[in-house]
Design a protein around this motif. Structure first.
Motif, PDB file in Angstrom:
ATOM      1  N   PRO A 139       7.697 -10.406   2.422  1.00  0.00           N
ATOM      2  CA  PRO A 139       8.470  -9.634   3.407  1.00  0.00           C
ATOM      3  C   PRO A 139       7.681  -9.448   4.694  1.00  0.00           C
ATOM      4  O   PRO A 139       6.456  -9.550   4.716  1.00  0.00           O
ATOM      5  CB  PRO A 139       8.714  -8.293   2.685  1.00  0.00           C
ATOM      6  CG  PRO A 139       7.633  -8.210   1.659  1.00  0.00           C
ATOM      7  CD  PRO A 139       7.349  -9.618   1.232  1.00  0.00           C
ATOM      8  N   GLN A 140       8.400  -9.175   5.762  1.00  0.00           N
ATOM      9  CA  GLN A 140       7.758  -9.040   7.063  1.00  0.00           C
ATOM     10  C   GLN A 140       6.902  -7.780   7.152  1.00  0.00           C
ATOM     11  O   GLN A 140       5.884  -7.771   7.846  1.00  0.00           O
ATOM     12  CB  GLN A 140       8.809  -9.045   8.168  1.00  0.00           C
ATOM     13  CG  GLN A 140       9.557 -10.372   8.292  1.00  0.00           C
ATOM     14  CD  GLN A 140      10.553 -10.363   9.425  1.00  0.00           C
ATOM     15  OE1 GLN A 140      10.796  -9.333  10.050  1.00  0.00           O
ATOM     16  NE2 GLN A 140      11.149 -11.516   9.707  1.00  0.00           N
ATOM     17  N   THR A 141       7.310  -6.730   6.476  1.00  0.00           N
ATOM     18  CA  THR A 141       6.543  -5.483   6.486  1.00  0.00           C
ATOM     19  C   THR A 141       6.295  -5.036   5.049  1.00  0.00           C
ATOM     20  O   THR A 141       7.199  -5.098   4.208  1.00  0.00           O
ATOM     21  CB  THR A 141       7.290  -4.371   7.249  1.00  0.00           C
ATOM     22  OG1 THR A 141       8.590  -4.177   6.658  1.00  0.00           O
ATOM     23  CG2 THR A 141       7.448  -4.751   8.708  1.00  0.00           C
ATOM     24  N   ILE A 142       5.075  -4.598   4.787  1.00  0.00           N
ATOM     25  CA  ILE A 142       4.695  -4.084   3.470  1.00  0.00           C
ATOM     26  C   ILE A 142       4.102  -2.699   3.665  1.00  0.00           C
ATOM     27  O   ILE A 142       3.184  -2.512   4.474  1.00  0.00           O
ATOM     28  CB  ILE A 142       3.668  -5.005   2.778  1.00  0.00           C
ATOM     29  CG1 ILE A 142       4.273  -6.381   2.527  1.00  0.00           C
ATOM     30  CG2 ILE A 142       3.204  -4.400   1.457  1.00  0.00           C
ATOM     31  CD1 ILE A 142       3.304  -7.362   1.903  1.00  0.00           C
ATOM     32  N   SER A 143       4.633  -1.747   2.946  1.00  0.00           N
ATOM     33  CA  SER A 143       4.161  -0.366   3.044  1.00  0.00           C
ATOM     34  C   SER A 143       3.599   0.071   1.702  1.00  0.00           C
ATOM     35  O   SER A 143       4.147  -0.280   0.649  1.00  0.00           O
ATOM     36  CB  SER A 143       5.302   0.575   3.453  1.00  0.00           C
ATOM     37  OG  SER A 143       5.841   0.190   4.706  1.00  0.00           O
ATOM     38  N   GLN A 159       7.530   9.276   3.145  1.00  0.00           N
ATOM     39  CA  GLN A 159       8.719   9.134   3.986  1.00  0.00           C
ATOM     40  C   GLN A 159       9.967   9.637   3.278  1.00  0.00           C
ATOM     41  O   GLN A 159      10.817  10.286   3.896  1.00  0.00           O
ATOM     42  CB  GLN A 159       8.884   7.669   4.390  1.00  0.00           C
ATOM     43  CG  GLN A 159       7.811   7.164   5.358  1.00  0.00           C
ATOM     44  CD  GLN A 159       7.979   5.701   5.695  1.00  0.00           C
ATOM     45  OE1 GLN A 159       8.815   5.004   5.114  1.00  0.00           O
ATOM     46  NE2 GLN A 159       7.175   5.211   6.630  1.00  0.00           N
ATOM     47  N   ARG A 197       2.870   5.895   1.148  1.00  0.00           N
ATOM     48  CA  ARG A 197       3.545   6.101   2.435  1.00  0.00           C
ATOM     49  C   ARG A 197       5.047   6.152   2.251  1.00  0.00           C
ATOM     50  O   ARG A 197       5.737   6.964   2.880  1.00  0.00           O
ATOM     51  CB  ARG A 197       3.162   4.986   3.398  1.00  0.00           C
ATOM     52  CG  ARG A 197       3.768   5.126   4.777  1.00  0.00           C
ATOM     53  CD  ARG A 197       3.277   4.024   5.695  1.00  0.00           C
ATOM     54  NE  ARG A 197       3.885   4.148   7.015  1.00  0.00           N
ATOM     55  CZ  ARG A 197       3.633   3.311   8.024  1.00  0.00           C
ATOM     56  NH1 ARG A 197       2.782   2.307   7.848  1.00  0.00           N
ATOM     57  NH2 ARG A 197       4.229   3.470   9.190  1.00  0.00           N
ATOM     58  N   PRO A 220       1.433  -1.859  -2.868  1.00  0.00           N
ATOM     59  CA  PRO A 220       2.610  -2.019  -1.999  1.00  0.00           C
ATOM     60  C   PRO A 220       3.894  -1.665  -2.731  1.00  0.00           C
ATOM     61  O   PRO A 220       3.933  -1.592  -3.969  1.00  0.00           O
ATOM     62  CB  PRO A 220       2.569  -3.498  -1.614  1.00  0.00           C
ATOM     63  CG  PRO A 220       1.891  -4.145  -2.781  1.00  0.00           C
ATOM     64  CD  PRO A 220       0.902  -3.152  -3.309  1.00  0.00           C
TER      65      PRO A 220
END
Length: 257
Positions: free
Chosen positions: A235-239, A247, A243, A216
């Motif tokens: 955190p609410q979003t993990i990428s 981006q 990725r 991550p």
């Protein structure tokens, strides 16, 4: 006629019990509007008091824990040098704590120099020759190296997410090293992932294929904060890093166009 009167007559004791029975909807007297209003007001007041009391507990609990831990830490650190000042006849609370902080600071300055590094290396060499003590020192040094501002080869490499213990479940850990597994057909690259199970210094080691490890976009410090807080700072979003890199490349290409 006498038989009809006898059949319809009710004993006096049964009539009194029926009149006193509050559960009988026919015999019980109707409740007044004032009593219903009082019950409703008492219920609302009780609910409001309970809610506000729990709100106060929620607000004061972290504050109380913070002050308790801070006070314990000050007393613990102050105890290193306060006996020395007591022998000198100086009784000032907090002076030992300030002296301890200054001592730690000057140790860091001294070790950062070449002379301090040499002295530290000699002391470390002596400690590593001691039985049982060297294992404790090595484990504690690896943990301190993981959160050190000077990242080195013994620190956690990356934050990792692996599929464990069942399909559909994931575990949060740290990549500590990589190893090559030599097989008959081809070599397989494995990542040594440390998954904490109790605080940060106790956990399990898993050897996972490098292709199955999710990396991550989190720093080592952020990963440690997530582990210590029990996931509350997640955190609410993990990428994944791949990725995020793709981006960023797309954003740069769009800027060029």
């Amino acid at each position: 006629m006498a038989e009809e009167k006898e059949s319809t007559s009710i004993p006096l004791s049964q009539a009194e019990n029926a009149a006193d029975d509050p559960e009988d909807p026919v015999k019980s007297p109707p409740s007044s509007p004032n009593s219903s209003t009082r019950k409703a007001c008492c219920f609302v007041l009780q609910s409001w008091v309970s809610k506000k009391f729990m709100t106060g507990c929620v607000v004061l609990f972290p504050v109380a824990v913070t002050f308790f831990v801070t006070w314990w830490f000050i007393q613990f650190v102050d105890g290193f040098f306060s006996p020395l000042y007591e022998q000198l006849g100086i009784n000032i609370f907090g002076l030992g704590f300030i002296t301890s902080l200054l001592f730690v600071f000057f140790v860091g300055v001294f070790v950062s120099s070449w002379l301090g590094a040499a002295v530290f290396s000699v002391g470390e060499w002596i400690i590593k020759r001691m039985p049982f003590v060297r294992h404790i020192y090595s484990a504690s040094k690896q943990i301190s190296a993981a959160i050190s501002p000077d990242q080195n080869t013994t620190a956690f490499k990356e934050v990792a997410i692996i599929r464990h213990p069942r399909v559909g479940e994931y575990a949060f850990g740290f990549i500590t090293s990589t190893v090559t597994l030599q097989r008959e057909n081809e070599d397989e690259e494995l990542c040594s992932v440390f998954v904490p199970t109790n605080h940060l210094y106790i956990g399990d080691i898993f050897l996972v294929n490098a292709k199955d490890v999710i990396r991550p976009n989190l720093s080592i410090r952020e990963g440690i904060e997530i582990i210590v807080s029990g996931g509350m700072t997640m955190p609410q979003t993990i990428s994944p890093v791949e990725r995020v890199d793709r981006q960023n490349e797309r954003i740069q290409l769009n800027r060029i166009k």
